[in-house]
Design an enzyme around this catalytic site. Structure first.
Site, PDB file in Angstrom:
ATOM      1  N   LYS A   8      13.704   3.456  -0.722  1.00 25.31           N
ATOM      2  CA  LYS A   8      13.852   2.090  -0.227  1.00 25.31           C
ATOM      3  C   LYS A   8      14.692   1.287  -1.215  1.00 25.31           C
ATOM      4  O   LYS A   8      14.563   1.475  -2.440  1.00 25.31           O
ATOM      5  CB  LYS A   8      12.452   1.476  -0.081  1.00 25.31           C
TER       6      LYS A   8
ATOM      7  N   SER B  11       8.257  -3.465   6.170  1.00 28.92           N
ATOM      8  CA  SER B  11       9.623  -3.620   5.734  1.00 28.92           C
ATOM      9  C   SER B  11      10.310  -2.315   5.343  1.00 28.92           C
ATOM     10  O   SER B  11      11.529  -2.294   5.199  1.00 28.92           O
ATOM     11  CB  SER B  11       9.679  -4.597   4.554  1.00 28.92           C
TER      12      SER B  11
ATOM     13  N   SER C  91       3.825  -2.517   4.548  1.00 27.35           N
ATOM     14  CA  SER C  91       5.222  -2.124   4.740  1.00 27.35           C
ATOM     15  C   SER C  91       5.524  -0.637   4.700  1.00 27.35           C
ATOM     16  O   SER C  91       6.641  -0.243   5.028  1.00 27.35           O
ATOM     17  CB  SER C  91       6.110  -2.837   3.726  1.00 27.35           C
TER      18      SER C  91
HETATM   19  N1  GLN Z   1       4.606  -7.759   7.020  1.00 30.50           N
HETATM   20  C1  GLN Z   1       4.302  -7.944   5.637  1.00 30.50           C
HETATM   21  C2  GLN Z   1       5.067  -9.123   5.106  1.00 30.50           C
HETATM   22  O1  GLN Z   1       5.996  -9.493   5.729  1.00 30.50           O
HETATM   23  C3  GLN Z   1       4.640  -6.680   4.909  1.00 30.50           C
HETATM   24  C4  GLN Z   1       4.968  -6.862   3.481  1.00 30.50           C
HETATM   25  C5  GLN Z   1       5.120  -5.630   2.686  1.00 30.50           C
HETATM   26  O2  GLN Z   1       4.238  -4.771   2.691  1.00 30.50           O
HETATM   27  N2  GLN Z   1       6.188  -5.573   1.887  1.00 30.50           N
HETATM   28  O3  GLN Z   1       4.757  -9.698   4.113  1.00 30.50           O
END
Ligand code: GLN
Length: 471
Positions: free
Chosen positions: A60, A135, A159
């Protein structure tokens, strides 16, 4: 056509469809194709006693690999090259695996679709009109499309697990402190974890065994504590609410299948869960507003071509560099931390966080080894990952608010610091449905054993056109 050409052509076609990568290392791609050319097959990935040697992986774009992009899906950081390599990546290199490239993500990890990336769109390999989740959507799509056998992602509130569920692959959010965060760009430091996306449970476990452990450069890391596997095959099951029809069907199937495998299922209720998403967004934005203060376009990042003075230089870099979602969250974070208002938001969120941790400990037992054998009712908690399957774009999608509210099932593991493993329960209406198992701190072992049991009886399915290069 040689295997080299086959894989390169396959990679180009599937990458074109999914848009999983922000950057592909051409030399690494050739190395992957060549390895396949010589052996015809890869060296046993997908079997239980596997080595990671000569396996390519994706990373990532918020995890540093020296010399590669480290954009975090942001315009502000798109010119940045990482000056060093993250701890988890270094350990994989030592094990003989090599990074193939950097994957797309919601800007700074803020989102559930990867559509909040400022750089490109990523599509779900099962249906290109739908999102891959987020994400870590690029990493999930890359694994699901067969471009790499596994990938690293980050999980602050879901995420890794949510895109894994949307793409039908395995996703691990480790215990907080199990894997070093050195080299991970911070979003919300008390919730951030480096996670794994993999095509199967055995490979996910092999990768975890390599990347876990104490690291002097991340003071929150601990060596793992080993728990005896619970003698009773008991699973706690959260009674889910308001799931989309197909997701509910997948969840029911998972329950039936675990029962058929000999597990006893006990229904549990976690009342504090309804406050999980608000508490998560309070804490995550508060920490993000502090962590993202360093991106000023001065030390690194894109700098505006003209500014009257240093204040304007920073203002312009942030105004031009950050996307709307990131700006919203920085504002939210500074709002909840504003002097005189901490009791109303931040401290209250911390109390909810403690209550959530306590309710999980009651079901699972404490993380302390001496208490581990007392009151342990369940080996793990079976939960949905997200209320729906991969959603579409535009009218068929979820609003930014709906996406945030939908994080309740995933963000609670981050609030509690507990490990959670998401995997494919079934395929409903042509799209995968994921479920997750949440376990005791540093007891990833039990989660892998449970998921492996499930997978052995119900092998994971793949999207059309998928080819398994990594057997
Ligand atoms: N949907 C969560 C957010 O937007 C996921 C965040 C994450 O795990 N990086 O904060």
């Amino acid at each position: 056509m040689s295997t080299t050409e086959d894989f390169s052509a396959y990679f180009a076609r599937m990458e074109e469809k999914t848009g999983a990568f922000i950057e592909v290392d051409a030399a690494a791609l050739k190395k992957a194709a060549d390895a396949l050319d010589k052996a015809g097959k890869m060296n046993g990935a997908g079997t239980s006693a596997q080595s990671l040697c000569a396996l390519p992986f994706a990373v990532k774009d918020n995890i540093a690999v020296e010399g590669m992009s480290l954009s975090c899906g942001s315009k502000l950081l798109s010119p940045v090259r990482a000056p060093y390599t993250a701890a988890a990546v270094s350990k994989l290199l030592e094990a003989g695996a090599f990074p193939l490239g950097k994957t797309n993500m919601d800007e700074f990890g803020m989102g559930s679709s990867t559509d909040a990336s400022a750089l490109k769109k990523t599509n779900n390999p099962w249906d290109e009109s739908r999102v891959a989740g987020g994400s870590s959507g690029g990493s999930a799509a890359a694994v699901a499309a067969g471009l790499v056998p596994f990938a690293l992602g980050s999980d602050t509130g879901g995420s890794v697990r949510q895109p894994a569920a949307f793409c039908g692959v395995v996703g691990l959010k480790p215990t907080y402190g199990a894997v070093s965060r050195f080299g991970l760009v911070a979003y919300a430091s008390s919730l951030d974890t480096v996670g794994i996306l993999a095509g199967n449970t055995a490979l996910c476990k092999s990768v975890f065994d390599v990347i876990k452990g104490k690291d002097e450069r991340d003071q929150t890391t601990e060596g793992s504590v080993r728990y005896p596997l619970p003698a009773k095959k008991t699973l706690a099951v959260l009674a889910p609410q308001a799931l989309e029809k197909e997701t509910a069907a997948g969840f029911e199937k998972a329950k039936e299948r675990f029962s058929a495998l000999g597990y006893t299922l006990i229904e549990v209720d976690i009342p504090a869960l309804k406050y999980a998403a608000p508490a998560y967004y309070t804490i995550a934005t508060a920490e993000a507003s502090a962590n993202l203060a360093r991106f000023d376009g001065v030390r690194y990042g894109k700098r505006s071509s003209f500014a009257e003075n240093s204040d304007e230089l920073v203002d312009k870099a942030r105004e031009e560099g950050f996307g709307a979602e990131v700006k919203l969250r920085i504002l939210l974070g500074t709002f909840v931390l504003r002097s005189g208002f901490q009791d109303r938001y931040y401290h209250r969120a911390q109390r909810i966080r403690a209550a959530i941790r306590e309710s999980f400990e009651k079901i699972l037992g404490s993380r302390k080894p001496e208490a581990a054998n007392q009151n342990v009712e369940a080996a793990a908690i079976l939960m949905p990952v997200f209320p729906c399957r991969a959603f579409g774009r535009g009218g068929g999608g979820l609003s930014a608010f709906e996406q945030k509210a939908a994080d309740l099932y995933t963000c609670c593991a981050n609030l509690a610091g507990l490990p959670a493993l998401s995997f494919q329960a079934s395929v409903e209406g042509g799209l995968p449905v994921g479920v997750q198992l949440m376990g005791r701190a540093f007891d990833e072992e039990t989660l892998f054993a449970l998921a492996a049991d499930y997978e052995a009886a119900h092998p994971f399915r793949h999207p059309a056109e998928y080819k398994d290069w990594w057997k």
